[in-house]
Design a protein around this motif. Structure first.
Motif, short mmCIF file in Angstrom:
data_model
loop_
_atom_site.label_atom_id
_atom_site.label_comp_id
_atom_site.label_asym_id
_atom_site.label_seq_id
_atom_site.Cartn_x
_atom_site.Cartn_y
_atom_site.Cartn_z
N VAL A 2 -7.93 -4.23 2.10
CA VAL A 2 -7.55 -4.92 1.82
C VAL A 2 -6.47 -5.11 2.97
O VAL A 2 -5.88 -6.06 2.90
N PHE A 410 2.19 -7.60 -2.51
CA PHE A 410 0.97 -6.95 -3.78
C PHE A 410 0.78 -5.72 -3.22
O PHE A 410 0.08 -5.06 -4.20
N TYR B 217 -7.80 -10.86 -3.01
CA TYR B 217 -7.01 -9.96 -3.57
C TYR B 217 -5.96 -10.86 -4.26
O TYR B 217 -5.76 -10.50 -5.83
N ARG B 218 -5.32 -11.15 -3.81
CA ARG B 218 -4.41 -12.70 -4.14
C ARG B 218 -4.87 -13.30 -5.26
O ARG B 218 -4.49 -13.27 -6.39
N ARG B 220 -7.27 -12.33 -6.96
CA ARG B 220 -7.73 -11.42 -8.50
C ARG B 220 -6.49 -11.11 -8.87
O ARG B 220 -6.66 -11.16 -10.14
N LYS B 221 -5.52 -10.94 -8.30
CA LYS B 221 -3.89 -10.17 -9.03
C LYS B 221 -3.30 -11.94 -9.36
O LYS B 221 -2.53 -11.55 -9.83
#
Lengths: 412, 224
Positions: A2, A410, B217-218, B220-221
């Motif tokens: 990622v 993140f 990813y964003r 999911r988070k």
């Protein structure tokens, strides 16, 4: 993985911004550079300069004398021959030579080559015209030739190779010492010319050949070249006086002509003629050749007589785009820029220029500071954002935008 | 399990992909219908002359340039937009499969579908070209059309990224990035003029294939 995807997106954004943002800047702030037009006057034996400015056109000589439009045109009688004839101001004789419109027209020629002509897709298929068809006009042949491992003619209608013709021409080329394949094929592939003189072809060993077709048969002449001579560009010409076949630009930046029938190479006494970098214009008339070399920030003009001897030359410079105020501002804003196109090329490339001045580093430093504040505000770990700082340091505002559009928050 | 994931992707995009494939074949057919028509009304030698020396681009007929881009855009929207409705993609993330692998599988499936359609168009285009033109014209033409096909993949990857991005503000910014980047594949140039840029364009296209992982990813988070 990622993380890698994020850095890929950051790079893509930096590439996109380095193309898009400077493009917008230049659209908004670029100003035209007014290049003077300089020609040698056979009347004044001096260069005449025409400049365009905000107050209109200014015409003067190298000593600073100003001329009206009519006076200027009279100083360059061969450039404005039609106007002078119309206004009855064409002199009866110049330098003791009687002015005859036919002679004037026979000796007038213009030629231009610019970097994009060289940095362009190499043409590999050409039509070979019948040079002595007995017809008043040239006719487009039904086939095209290429010179690869042999000279091959392809019929356009059937898209098939003409075996007999290909073998005939290939055999003659081979017997004359041609080394296949051709490096460059240079000619005037149009029927809109006074006659056909075929092609000047450079073979794989840098030998020069003149190839044409006379009554269906091959005509091949090998041109004697001084040892080691190579050409970066050959441009065939179709001038009325038929003095020479072509202008030839050597790889060591010399300019030659190849005389008609005698195949004599004559070197022009000019220096640093590089059509890959500068625009070259050549005007000829009854008395002189004007060879005008112009670059981004200079013009150099050579005046030669008809025996190809240097008579005079002129040189002028001006600030290039990068040295003007709008160029200096962009150097302080961006570390460099990318463009997909370039005025000196017909190819699409990633034309990347890095700024020679380092003022942009000040802005980069400032943006690193801003990024520092952003990271602190978000309570992120500095250690995990070091790569982002490096990206901003190297790519300035482009990197700053990119790392914030694709945020790192993140990953801590 | 993987078979079911692939089948789900196929269900989402099948009609769009079939229509895109059909339109692509029609667009290629249309180009060569025009070539054939022009050859009836012009001498073949003159037609070659227009192409070789006057910059005529027969392959630019009928907005062919934009077909791969529009097709890819439609496939990407069909494949990823339903996943954002009620955040359905979270169901996929709850499967006993690696989340990144699922996303990459979705992307791989879409890419293979696009690739299959593009290969059919490309082969059809090349074989019909062989009937009318010599290799010099065909090679230069393929070099000119290659960036249009690559652009299709870039648009697919970037649209996937934009659609799956959970925050509107970032979606808008990604669109700006796409707006700055995508046009580099669609510059007007002489036939064959894209040759020097092609290696980097291919590299950018390949590496962009994993860009979806970022917004996935964003998502999911739970970025909002």
């Amino acid at each position: 993985m990622v993380k890698i995807s994020r850095y890929i997106l950051v790079v893509i954004a930096i590439v996109g911004f380095s193309i898009g943002i400077p493009k917008l800047y230049w659209m908004a702030f670029s100003k035209p550079i007014r290049v003077p037009f300089v020609m040698y006057s056979c009347i004044e034996n001096d260069f005449m300069i025409q400049r365009s400015g905000e107050d209109g056109l200014m015409r003067q000589d190298t000593r600073g004398n100003n001329y009206t439009r009519e006076e200027y045109e009279e100083k360059l009688p061969f450039l404005y021959v039609r106007q002078l004839l119309m206004s009855n101001t064409m002199p009866d004789s110049i330098n003791g030579v009687e002015m005859d419109t036919h002679e004037i027209s026979m000796n007038r020629s213009t030629f231009r080559v610019q970097p994009e002509d060289l940095d362009s897709q190499t043409q590999k298929l050409f039509p070979l015209f019948e040079a002595e068809s007995g017809r008043a006009n040239l006719e487009m042949p039904e086939d095209y030739f290429r010179i690869s491992w042999r000279m091959e003619f392809v019929d356009a209608k059937s898209n098939k190779i003409l075996e007999e013709k290909s073998q005939m021409f290939s055999a003659v080329l081979y017997n004359r010492g041609f080394e296949f394949p051709a490096k460059s094929i240079n000619g005037i592939p149009t029927t809109r010319k006074s006659c056909d003189e075929g092609y000047l072809v450079v073979d794989s060993k840098d030998q020069l050949f003149h190839i044409k077709m006379i009554e269906g048969e091959p005509f091949v002449e090998k041109v004697k070249l001084p040892g080691g001579m190579k050409f970066k560009y050959i441009s065939c010409v179709d001038f009325r006086n038929k003095n020479f076949y072509a202008y030839l630009f050597s790889t060591n930046n010399e300019l030659y002509i190849l005389t008609q029938d005698e195949y004599e190479l004559i070197k022009f006494p000019v220096e640093n003629i590089d059509p890959a970098k500068n625009q070259i214009r050549i005007y000829s008339d009854l008395f002189h050749y004007n060879i005008i070399v112009s670059g981004d920030d200079f013009v150099k003009v050579y005046a030669l007589d008809t025996n190809y001897q240097n008579v005079n030359d002129y040189y002028e410079t001006w600030p290039a785009r990068e040295d003007r105020s709008e160029g200096k501002i962009i150097q302080a804003l961006f570390p460099g820029q990318i463009s997909m196109t370039d005025s000196d090329s017909n190819f699409i490339r990633f034309y990347t220029t890095f700024n020679s001045s380092l003022y942009w580093l000040v802005l980069s430093g400032l943006l690193i500071g801003v990024q520092f504040v952003i990271i602190k505000k978000r309570n992120l770990e500095l250690k995990k954002n070091i790569i982002d700082f490096i990206i901003i340091g190297v790519s300035g505002i482009f990197g700053f935008l990119a790392v914030n559009i694709f945020p790192n928050k993140f990953f801590d | 399990m993987w078979k079911s994931v692939i089948y789900k992707e196929w269900l989402k995009i099948r009609w769009v992909a079939i229509i895109f494939g059909g339109l692509g074949i029609l667009a290629v057919g249309n180009i060569f219908l025009k070539v054939q028509h022009d050859l009836v009304f012009n001498e073949a030698t003159n037609y070659w002359y227009f192409i070789l020396f006057q910059g005529y681009q027969f392959f630019g007929y009928g907005l062919f340039k934009f077909i791969p881009v529009l097709g890819a855009l439609a496939v990407a929207v069909a494949q990823y937009f339903p996943e954002t409705v009620n955040k359905r993609i979270k169901l996929t993330f709850h499967l006993p499969l690696n989340e990144n692998k699922v996303l990459l599988m979705m992307m791989l499936f879409g890419t293979i579908c696009l690739l299959a359609i593009d290969v059919i168009m490309f082969l059809l285009f090349t074989s019909l070209s062989l009937l009318f033109f010599p290799s010099e014209i065909i090679i230069a033409t393929l070099v000119s059309t290659a960036p249009w096909f690559l652009c299709g993949f870039v648009v697919y990857f970037l649209v996937a990224l934009i659609v799956l991005e959970p925050v509107w503000k970032y979606r808008f910014m990604y669109i700006i990035v796409a707006g700055a980047f995508v046009p580099i594949y669609l510059e007007s140039a002489e036939t064959g003029g894209y040759a020097p840029a092609l290696p980097l364009l291919i590299l950018f296209t390949v590496v962009l294939s994993i860009s979806l992982l970022f917004s996935g990813y964003r998502f999911r988070k739970g970025e909002m």
